[in-house]
Design a protein around this motif. Structure first.
Motif, mmCIF file in Angstrom:
data_model
loop_
_atom_site.group_PDB
_atom_site.id
_atom_site.type_symbol
_atom_site.label_atom_id
_atom_site.label_comp_id
_atom_site.label_asym_id
_atom_site.label_seq_id
_atom_site.Cartn_x
_atom_site.Cartn_y
_atom_site.Cartn_z
ATOM 1 N N GLN A 47 0.848 -1.188 0.000
ATOM 2 C CA GLN A 47 0.000 0.000 0.000
ATOM 3 C C GLN A 47 0.884 1.239 0.000
ATOM 4 N N ASP A 48 0.501 2.207 -0.806
ATOM 5 C CA ASP A 48 1.261 3.447 -0.909
ATOM 6 C C ASP A 48 0.670 4.486 0.042
ATOM 7 N N PRO A 49 1.302 4.743 1.201
ATOM 8 C CA PRO A 49 0.732 5.702 2.153
ATOM 9 C C PRO A 49 0.582 7.107 1.574
ATOM 10 N N GLU A 50 1.494 7.484 0.691
ATOM 11 C CA GLU A 50 1.435 8.835 0.132
ATOM 12 C C GLU A 50 0.150 9.043 -0.666
ATOM 13 N N THR A 51 -0.267 8.020 -1.406
ATOM 14 C CA THR A 51 -1.511 8.120 -2.176
ATOM 15 C C THR A 51 -2.723 8.209 -1.257
ATOM 16 N N VAL A 52 -2.714 7.408 -0.197
ATOM 17 C CA VAL A 52 -3.836 7.419 0.743
ATOM 18 C C VAL A 52 -3.946 8.771 1.436
ATOM 19 N N ILE A 53 -2.819 9.319 1.892
ATOM 20 C CA ILE A 53 -2.837 10.612 2.577
ATOM 21 C C ILE A 53 -3.270 11.721 1.624
ATOM 22 N N SER A 54 -2.825 11.645 0.388
ATOM 23 C CA SER A 54 -3.217 12.647 -0.601
ATOM 24 C C SER A 54 -4.724 12.594 -0.865
ATOM 25 N N THR A 55 -5.287 11.385 -0.940
ATOM 26 C CA THR A 55 -6.733 11.246 -1.116
ATOM 27 C C THR A 55 -7.487 11.760 0.106
ATOM 28 N N LEU A 56 -6.946 11.480 1.290
ATOM 29 C CA LEU A 56 -7.595 11.923 2.525
ATOM 30 C C LEU A 56 -7.621 13.439 2.632
ATOM 31 N N ALA A 57 -6.609 14.100 2.088
ATOM 32 C CA ALA A 57 -6.534 15.557 2.173
ATOM 33 C C ALA A 57 -7.678 16.240 1.431
ATOM 34 N N ALA A 58 -8.378 15.502 0.565
ATOM 35 C CA ALA A 58 -9.520 16.081 -0.139
ATOM 36 C C ALA A 58 -10.741 16.190 0.761
ATOM 37 N N TYR A 59 -10.746 15.473 1.889
ATOM 38 C CA TYR A 59 -11.903 15.471 2.785
ATOM 39 C C TYR A 59 -11.636 16.168 4.107
ATOM 40 N N VAL A 60 -10.385 16.228 4.532
ATOM 41 C CA VAL A 60 -10.025 16.953 5.754
ATOM 42 C C VAL A 60 -8.860 17.881 5.430
ATOM 43 N N PRO A 61 -8.821 19.059 6.032
ATOM 44 C CA PRO A 61 -7.756 20.022 5.680
ATOM 45 C C PRO A 61 -6.391 19.574 6.179
ATOM 46 N N MET A 62 -5.474 19.391 5.231
ATOM 47 C CA MET A 62 -4.085 19.038 5.551
ATOM 48 C C MET A 62 -3.175 19.701 4.538
ATOM 49 N N ASP A 63 -2.297 20.573 5.007
ATOM 50 C CA ASP A 63 -1.352 21.194 4.082
ATOM 51 C C ASP A 63 -0.203 20.236 3.785
ATOM 52 N N GLU A 64 0.675 20.651 2.895
ATOM 53 C CA GLU A 64 1.766 19.784 2.457
ATOM 54 C C GLU A 64 2.710 19.444 3.610
ATOM 55 N N ALA A 65 2.971 20.423 4.485
ATOM 56 C CA ALA A 65 3.889 20.174 5.607
ATOM 57 C C ALA A 65 3.312 19.125 6.559
ATOM 58 N N ARG A 66 2.001 19.202 6.800
ATOM 59 C CA ARG A 66 1.375 18.214 7.687
ATOM 60 C C ARG A 66 1.388 16.831 7.064
ATOM 61 N N GLN A 67 1.166 16.748 5.766
ATOM 62 C CA GLN A 67 1.205 15.449 5.092
ATOM 63 C C GLN A 67 2.597 14.817 5.203
ATOM 64 N N GLN A 68 3.626 15.617 5.024
ATOM 65 C CA GLN A 68 4.982 15.083 5.128
ATOM 66 C C GLN A 68 5.297 14.630 6.551
ATOM 67 N N ARG A 69 4.770 15.355 7.549
ATOM 68 C CA ARG A 69 4.987 14.961 8.941
ATOM 69 C C ARG A 69 4.280 13.647 9.247
ATOM 70 N N ILE A 70 3.084 13.463 8.693
ATOM 71 C CA ILE A 70 2.339 12.212 8.900
ATOM 72 C C ILE A 70 3.067 11.050 8.248
ATOM 73 N N LEU A 71 3.578 11.266 7.037
ATOM 74 C CA LEU A 71 4.325 10.202 6.350
ATOM 75 C C LEU A 71 5.580 9.825 7.123
ATOM 76 N N LYS A 72 6.208 10.796 7.754
ATOM 77 C CA LYS A 72 7.393 10.507 8.566
ATOM 78 C C LYS A 72 7.011 9.662 9.784
#
Length: 339
Positions: A97-122
């Motif tokens: 499973q590609d976490p980056e794709t899942v997080i990117s899809t999730l960002a369409a429903y809840v507000p997450m900027d790019e910095a927060r997405q990178q922190r979650i992936l870390k």
């Protein structure tokens, strides 16, 4: 032309060898079948209870449930620290499973900027597989519903309800009570209470400052467990009826502080910088311990951004500094009597 002669003794010898080998081979096969049948009988009859238990443990699992943190009250029973329901998003990284794709899809429903997405992936990269990581806390009911109905689009993402620490009076008791925060790698030890697996739970918090830190073990309580059905990969399929172990809430702590006096003291300071300690001269109880200006401990529970923390740390009135305990002041007029 002469015909080859057949010597009966040679034929009898070869037949004797063949029969002997066939007998030995058949005996070996029979012994193997007997051993296999005996083993199967032993496993199915004698060890039946044991393997039934192992099969059940493969089908069902227990997920740790954080206990409600103990309440903190003042001398009159007014609540200074409690817990409230919290809608949150969790994500467990799975195989293939590609976490980056899942997080990117999730960002369409809840507000997450790019910095927060990178922190979650870390955080996902540091967490073990199938261990849920908190993506967002305190989401709205609309966001909770939007994620819940799109489970097929967001594999591994779950929206659930937990509990979060809340301080009803904001910064009035922040320096005394402190606050709780997420567990980091430095908090986990090899032995003792901080070695328990509940430390890895995304909803678990430990005390960082003040009484929350000093009385952390008493306030923690004991975790419970929720029985769930899992698939062959250990992923949760559904909740299993029965078998849950209830969590034990943390111990309630009553302080000698008086809420009204503490609030009045902070009100008198306003935006000025200073400290005030009020004691009962008869019993020695501390009735108020004010450090001004203060900060909202609830913001630390949710997690401050770098800019927010920098603004507090660089403010010249030093709201993060506990002036009532750690500051040094010259002696006042009361020292003249000693002189």
């Amino acid at each position: 032309m002469t015909q080859p002669s057949i010597i009966l003794s040679d034929v009898n010898a070869r037949q004797s060898v063949f029969h002997r080998r066939a007998f030995l081979l058949g005996g070996g096969i029979a012994a193997g079948i007997a051993a296999l049948g005996g083993r199967l009988g032993y496993l199915q009859l004698v060890e039946n209870a044991r393997y039934a238990k192992l099969s059940t443990s493969n089908q069902f699992n227990f997920r740790l449930v954080p206990p409600p943190r103990g309440l903190i009250t003042d001398r009159n029973g007014a609540i200074l620290a409690t817990n409230r329901p919290n809608f949150r998003l969790l994500y467990a990284r799975q195989k293939d499973q590609d976490p980056e794709t899942v997080i990117s899809t999730l960002a369409a429903y809840v507000p997450m900027d790019e910095a927060r997405q990178q922190r979650i992936l870390k955080d996902l990269g540091n967490a073990p597989r199938n261990t849920p990581v908190a993506i967002m806390e305190d989401i709205t009911w609309e966001q909770f519903s939007a994620v819940s109905i799109r489970g097929t689009e967001l594999p591994g993402v779950t929206a659930d309800m937990g509990e979060v620490r809340v301080y009803p009076h904001g910064g009035a008791f922040a320096h005394v009570i402190g606050y709780v925060a997420k567990v980091n790698k430095e908090d986990i030890t090899e032995t003792g209470p901080n070695a328990e697996s509940i430390m890895l739970h995304p909803g678990f918090r430990i005390g960082r400052q003040g009484l929350e830190k000093a009385l952390d073990l008493e306030l923690r309580g004991r975790p419970g467990a929720q029985k769930v059905e899992v698939d062959a990969r250990g992923r949760q399929v559904r909740l299993a009826p029965g078998g849950d172990v209830p969590a034990t809430p943390g111990k309630e702590v009553q302080l000698s502080l008086d809420m009204d006096l503490q609030l009045r003291g902070l009100e008198l300071f306003g935006e000025e910088s200073g400290a005030a300690v009020l004691m009962d001269c008869r019993s020695g109880d501390i009735l108020a311990m004010v450090s001004a200006p203060s900060f909202d401990a609830n913001r630390f529970v949710r997690g401050l951004s770098g800019a927010e923390y920098k603004a507090l740390a660089e403010y010249d009135h030093k709201p993060l500094f506990n002036k009532a305990l750690t500051a040094t002041y010259p002696p006042g007029s009361t020292f003249k009597t000693l002189v």
